[in-house]
Design an enzyme around this catalytic site. Sequence first.
Site, PDB file in Angstrom:
ATOM      1  CG  ASP A  72      -0.165  -0.064   2.530  1.00  0.00           C
ATOM      2  OD1 ASP A  72       1.077  -0.181   2.491  1.00  0.00           O
ATOM      3  OD2 ASP A  72      -0.805   0.007   3.595  1.00  0.00           O
ATOM      4  CB  CYS A 113       5.527  -2.313   1.481  1.00  0.00           C
ATOM      5  SG  CYS A 113       6.573  -1.512   0.236  1.00  0.00           S
ATOM      6  CG  HIS A 159       6.077  -5.353  -1.941  1.00  0.00           C
ATOM      7  ND1 HIS A 159       5.220  -4.509  -1.258  1.00  0.00           N
ATOM      8  CD2 HIS A 159       5.988  -6.565  -1.315  1.00  0.00           C
ATOM      9  CE1 HIS A 159       4.637  -5.181  -0.280  1.00  0.00           C
ATOM     10  NE2 HIS A 159       5.091  -6.422  -0.292  1.00  0.00           N
TER      11      HIS A 159
END
Length: 319
Positions: free
Chosen positions: A176, A179, A309
């Site tokens: 989101d 991370c 990520h």
Amino acid sequence: MEDQADNRSEVISENGSDQKQETREEMLSRHRKETSDLQNKEIALKKAAAKGSKAEQKAKKKQVDEEISQLSTKLKEKQAEELSSLGYSSTTDKQKGNLDNLVKAIAGVSVTNQTEQSKPRKSVKKREKRAQEEAAREQRIQEEQNNIVSDRMIENEKLEQKLEPLGYTINEIKPDGHCLYRAVEDQLALQSGGSSPYNFQELRQMVAAYMRNHVSEYLPFFLSENMADGESEDSLTERFENHCKEIESTAAWGGQLELGALTHCLKKPIMIFSGSFPDVEMGKEYKSGALNASIMLSYHKHAFGLGEHYNSVLPNSFQ
């Protein structure tokens, strides 16, 4: 009215009977949401599979990978079929012609009618020119979506091969924008044996404050990444301050600068494992035995179409 009709695409539902009119923007937005939903489903399935013995987890993970691969293939085929209604096709041999058709579809020009006219109107040519960049962008997005699944699987396999001999596994973190900070929060909770002393938002505020208080250390690195020709130092200093504000008050993604600040804020070393790049250890000066264990993260370049990520890396015994 014809232009308005031409700028819409007809989407055929999976059962082949129901039809609805959908604008190009609505279709592309839906495609992105479908991709995001599939990524969220993958996370949920992996979390559910991380239970039981090591052999059971491995078997479940393989089933999850196969299921996600099948779902991703079906989704890409469906989206490609829908995009073909805009004149787009991913066939390499017809790439130029398909791109031209996509330009016309975006511009609201009938592909069939265009070939019947000996000289296209100036207004049509102008609309096609405006649509050219957007068409190329949409084609690039579609190609990246087609490649991301295989890239992600290769990256995950390399990372698993690296972590398994060390007795580590990955704890999936919500993608989101927070991370990095959520992964660090997860690590701090693991090390404390309970809840983390700082939540992700507090970690963001700590990083922003540290970077402001050590602007002379961080500004040169920020300038090397963000400096534009003819830009004054005053405007760059203002942009650095805006960057700090984004860190503490938005879901701006964290990177190397923020990782460096985290090591100093927490006075802990941070180890970053990756399946795409060499592993990196930051804050080595804070290593002082078992009482100051390293924060362990994994970096995923191809995790999601939405961006890069970070996940938290845990010993297998904590799964």
